[in-house]
Design a protein around this motif. Structure first.
Motif: not given
Length: 324
Positions: A134-136, A249-252, A261-265
């Motif tokens: 996975y790129p993430f 897929g959300n992450y912090k 940082k707060e985003s999703s993959y």
């Protein structure tokens, strides 16, 4: 190029969808003794626009395969028959490269026997634990994991999390993230007994599995009995902590406990992975999946410990752990 896919059910059909996206024309032979599973693969193949670029044959018996040599083999069956199928295929055909599904095999002898088979047939084999692809997670390793610090990974979810069928994914991911070898598994915190798996004829465990790695990194994987909570992955290294809601897929990302940082993959599905692995193998002879020898070392420690726990609560003693 010739490709032999054995196992055409839920997972095998997703492998098929992916290889149909390969940029080169393939001669694909799909084998499964279940007509129902073959029909699943037929239907899902038609969902892929580029399926017409390839030759597709569906068979119920390996003995009906006419080709003698294959560039690629994918075995997407259940674990209970995987070794026998590998042995049968290598007896019948010349194979260059193979991708095997996990859990590899249910008994420890099969790992030794498979290693000999693979060596004798000069076969390159990779095991489909795809989180490392996975790129993430590659970005997590690049940005937040330093070998100067020990890494910890804590995975927690409800009873629906199958420790038997899913733990190997996270044991493998940890091997990738921290670049350390798994040295020890502790199953003393598993719940007593075992439960029926949703996969017929197999079992599951609840409780906690813990592991240690060669430079001191640690992992824990927990399935909470009676709970339906979602799965959370927490990865810590040095000043960084990453908390991932796996299903959304959300992450912090935290640094020194401060949110930075707060985003999703994007979750990558099998139907978008297999052809990429084949294309990598074609160019370099390798791919980003773990090789058989390295994965077998993880599997053997895992199977050995779970088998001992299983034998404590089953009637009689067995050398076969019914998981897949």
């Amino acid at each position: 190029m010739n490709l032999l896919l054995i196992g055409a059910g839920q997972l095998g059909s997703r492998h098929l969808q992916s290889v149909l996206k390969h940029t080169k024309s393939l001669n694909i032979i799909v084998v499964d003794n279940s007509e129902c599973s073959l029909n699943v693969s037929r239907e899902r193949a038609l969902e892929i626009e580029s399926y017409k670029n390839h030759k597709l044959t569906f068979l119920t018996k390996i003995s009906d395969v006419q080709e003698q040599t294959f560039d690629y083999l994918i075995i997407a069956t259940g674990a209970s028959v995987r070794y026998k199928i590998l042995e049968d295929v290598l007896t019948r055909f010349k194979i260059k490269h193979a991708i095997l599904e996990k859990v590899l095999f249910q008994d420890l002898n099969s790992y030794e026997n498979a290693a000999k088979l693979i060596h004798n047939h000069n076969l390159s084999v990779f095991v489909n634990c795809p989180l490392r692809v996975y790129p993430f997670f590659k970005k997590i390793k690049e940005c937040y994991i330093s070998t100067e610090h020990k890494t910890t990974l804590r995975y927690t979810g409800g009873e629906w999390v199958g420790l038997a069928c899913n733990s190997i994914h996270y044991l493998d991911l940890m091997n990738f993230l921290c670049s350390e070898e798994l040295t020890y598994i502790n199953t003393s915190n598993l719940d007593d007994g075992f439960i029926d798996s949703k996969r017929h004829g197999n079992i599951e465990f609840t409780g906690k599995i813990e592991g240690e790695y060669s430079r001191g990194s640690k992992i824990s994987i927990e399935s909470i009995k009676g709970s339906e909570e979602d799965s959370i992955i927490e990865i810590a290294n040095g000043s960084f902590t990453i908390i991932i809601d796996e299903l959304s897929g959300n992450y912090k990302v935290f640094k020194n406990d401060k949110l930075i940082k707060e985003s999703s993959y994007e979750i990558v599905y099998q139907s978008d992975l297999s052809h990429r692995m084949l294309e990598q193998i074609e160019i370099t002879g390798k791919c980003e999946l773990i090789d058989f020898e390295s994965s077998a070392a993880i599997h053997q420690k895992f199977i050995s410990k779970l088998l001992a726990h299983y034998n404590l609560f089953s009637t009689g003693t067995t050398k076969t752990l019914p998981i897949t």
